[in-house]
Design an enzyme around this catalytic site. Structure first.
Site, PDB file in Angstrom:
ATOM      1  CD  GLU A  42      -2.649  -1.306   2.553  1.00 20.03           C
ATOM      2  OE1 GLU A  42      -2.352  -0.524   3.482  1.00 20.03           O
ATOM      3  OE2 GLU A  42      -3.535  -2.163   2.661  1.00 20.03           O
TER       4      GLU A  42
ATOM      5  N   GLY B  99       1.770   5.029  -0.527  1.00 23.33           N
ATOM      6  CA  GLY B  99       1.042   6.286  -0.660  1.00 23.33           C
ATOM      7  C   GLY B  99       2.016   7.430  -0.809  1.00 23.33           C
TER       8      GLY B  99
ATOM      9  NE  ARG C 249       4.843  14.434   6.627  1.00 27.63           N
ATOM     10  CZ  ARG C 249       6.149  14.434   6.460  1.00 27.63           C
ATOM     11  NH1 ARG C 249       6.756  15.472   5.892  1.00 27.63           N
ATOM     12  NH2 ARG C 249       6.877  13.410   6.861  1.00 27.63           N
TER      13      ARG C 249
ATOM     14  CB  CYS D 267      -1.344  32.761  16.449  1.00 30.77           C
ATOM     15  SG  CYS D 267      -2.008  34.126  15.476  1.00 30.77           S
TER      16      CYS D 267
END
Length: 446
Positions: A303, A305, A342, A373
């Site tokens: 899988e 991605g 991230r 902020c």
């Protein structure tokens, strides 16, 4: 899983070197960079910033590289990396399946006519809507993640035939680039433990459900796994479990899904093995382990991605302010953690390049920060940028195609950025910029 289109035979095999830029990226006059034949400065000016640029040919090439790496396996794209209608079409055309985690991702795939039998539904906490949608559309596999899910799913299967399922096994393997993206070890929310017997107990319960057909085992070790060895260890632990299931229940499961998590380079020098390297090691270990257990080789699923989407994407920002303080230089841009969380979530590191303006100025360590902020709204720490950086300059962040827009938020109501595809010197929008009108239309309180 069903038959998928044959791979093209006229295209040369693409080299998947750990570059942070798409293969089409070239230097252009005036300090610019072109991707897919389109100058990045031109894209920033046409679509505004922040904007995400996606090289369609790079996405397709990486999908094909995975199919070549494991020609006898099912390659299923992890849609959570980034999904839109165009990406659904690209994956279908390249013969990949889709790994989805919600009714929303399922419905989007359905709007494009994606073959439901090539869809795998995941999730540690699937909602009733997720399960209803999966059963209505007839997805190929539902991955059972907890014991409580078994009866709940079985009660919803409309019949007359059973729903094919897999059981997610926690193999007790720690792998991944950060503790927050390691999902194969003990003591966490995903899967059923192999070590304490939970996995085998759940398997026995699934076998006892006439509305469910157990077709295989599933695991997912984590993300940014930069070596094939953890996958080989997973094979060594799961194949004996397949053999025990055969011996105890009289069932020879035909499938083994090893999940995704294959690493990409976000900075020059980051380790990022080619799909072929992962494929060779996994295939060889699967053959060896099955021979040792006297078990027929199951059909493999992987899988990928991030490894398909991240290297195809480039994020473009415009500098709003440059601040020199405390011996450091900060360049504040018009995006930040609202479009790329991230770095704040798990310390992801990137490289950055100014585009559209050449200079003879020396390079200086600069920290690129967002506009939000939060002190933790840092996009890139201590990257080398020209010392004459100024407001209005455009900065490009490569390897930005995965887990940016898909994780974007509405923080500070700045609006999520658009996504633009490039190919053969042309660009086309895939997703428009989110506007204040979008926010206003959702705010229905008095």
């Amino acid at each position: 899983m069903t038959t998928v289109p044959a791979l093209p035979t006229t295209l040369p095999e693409r080299l998947m070197a750990p570059s942070v830029w798409p293969a089409s990226a070239t230097l252009a006059p005036g300090g610019d960079v072109t991707v897919g034949g389109v100058p990045l400065l031109e894209l920033a000016e046409r679509y505004g910033t922040p904007v995400y640029v996606l090289d369609e040919d790079e996405v397709r090439a990486r999908a094909r590289a995975w199919r070549r790496a494991l020609p006898d396996a099912d390659v299923v794209y992890a849609a959570k990396a980034f999904l839109c209608r165009a990406v659904v079409d690209w994956m279908e055309q390249e013969g990949l399946g889709l790994d989805v985690c919600s009714a929303g991702e399922l419905e989007l795939a359905a709007t494009r006519g994606f073959p439901a039998e090539r869809i795998v539904l995941h999730g540690n906490a699937k909602s009733p809507a997720d399960l209803r949608t999966a059963l209505r559309l007839g997805v190929g596999r539902i991955v059972i993640d907890s014991a409580g899910e078994i009866a709940s799913l079985a009660a919803r299967v409309p019949g007359p035939g059973p729903q094919q399922v897999m059981v997610r096994v926690l193999p007790g393997i720690e792998a991944g680039g950060h503790r927050k993206i390691r999902t194969g070890g003990e003591g966490q929310k995903f899967g059923l433990s192999l070590a304490n017997g939970d996995a085998e107990d759940a398997i026995a319960r699934v076998v006892g459900q006439p509305c469910l057909e157990l077709v295989g085992l599933h695991c997912h070790l984590g993300s940014q796994i930069s070596s094939p060895e953890p996958y080989a260890r997973a094979v060594r632990r799961l194949v004996p479990l397949l053999a025990r299931i055969r011996d105890r229940h009289g069932i020879t499961l035909p499938e083994l899904d090893l999940g995704g998590g294959f690493a990409v380079a976000h900075r020059p020098g980051d380790p990022a093995p080619a799909p072929a390297a992962y494929g060779r090691r996994i295939h060889d270990e699967l053959i060896r382990s099955c021979a040792a257990a006297d078990f027929p080789v199951p059909r493999l699923t992987v899988e990928p991605g991030r490894s398909i989407m991240a290297p195809a994407g480039v994020a473009l920002y415009r500098v709003l302010a440059v601040k020199r303080t405390g011996g450091r230089v900060f360049a504040a841009v018009d995006g930040g953690m609202s479009d790329n969380p991230r770095p704040a979530l798990y310390g992801a590191r990137y490289t950055v390049r100014r585009v559209g303006r050449s200079t003879a100025a020396p390079m200086r360590a600069t920290t690129v920060v967002g506009r939000h902020c939060e002190a933790g709204d840092v996009l890139a720490e201590s990257v080398e940028l020209p010392d004459d950086l100024r407001p209005g300059d455009v900065l490009a962040v490569p390897a930005s195609g995965a887990y940016h827009v898909s994780m974007a938020s509405g923080y500070n109501l700045t609006g999520r950025p658009p996504v633009v595809a490039v190919r053969a010197g042309r660009s086309r929008p895939l997703m428009r910029r989110e506007t204040f009108e979008d926010h206003r239309s959702r705010d229905i309180g008095l």
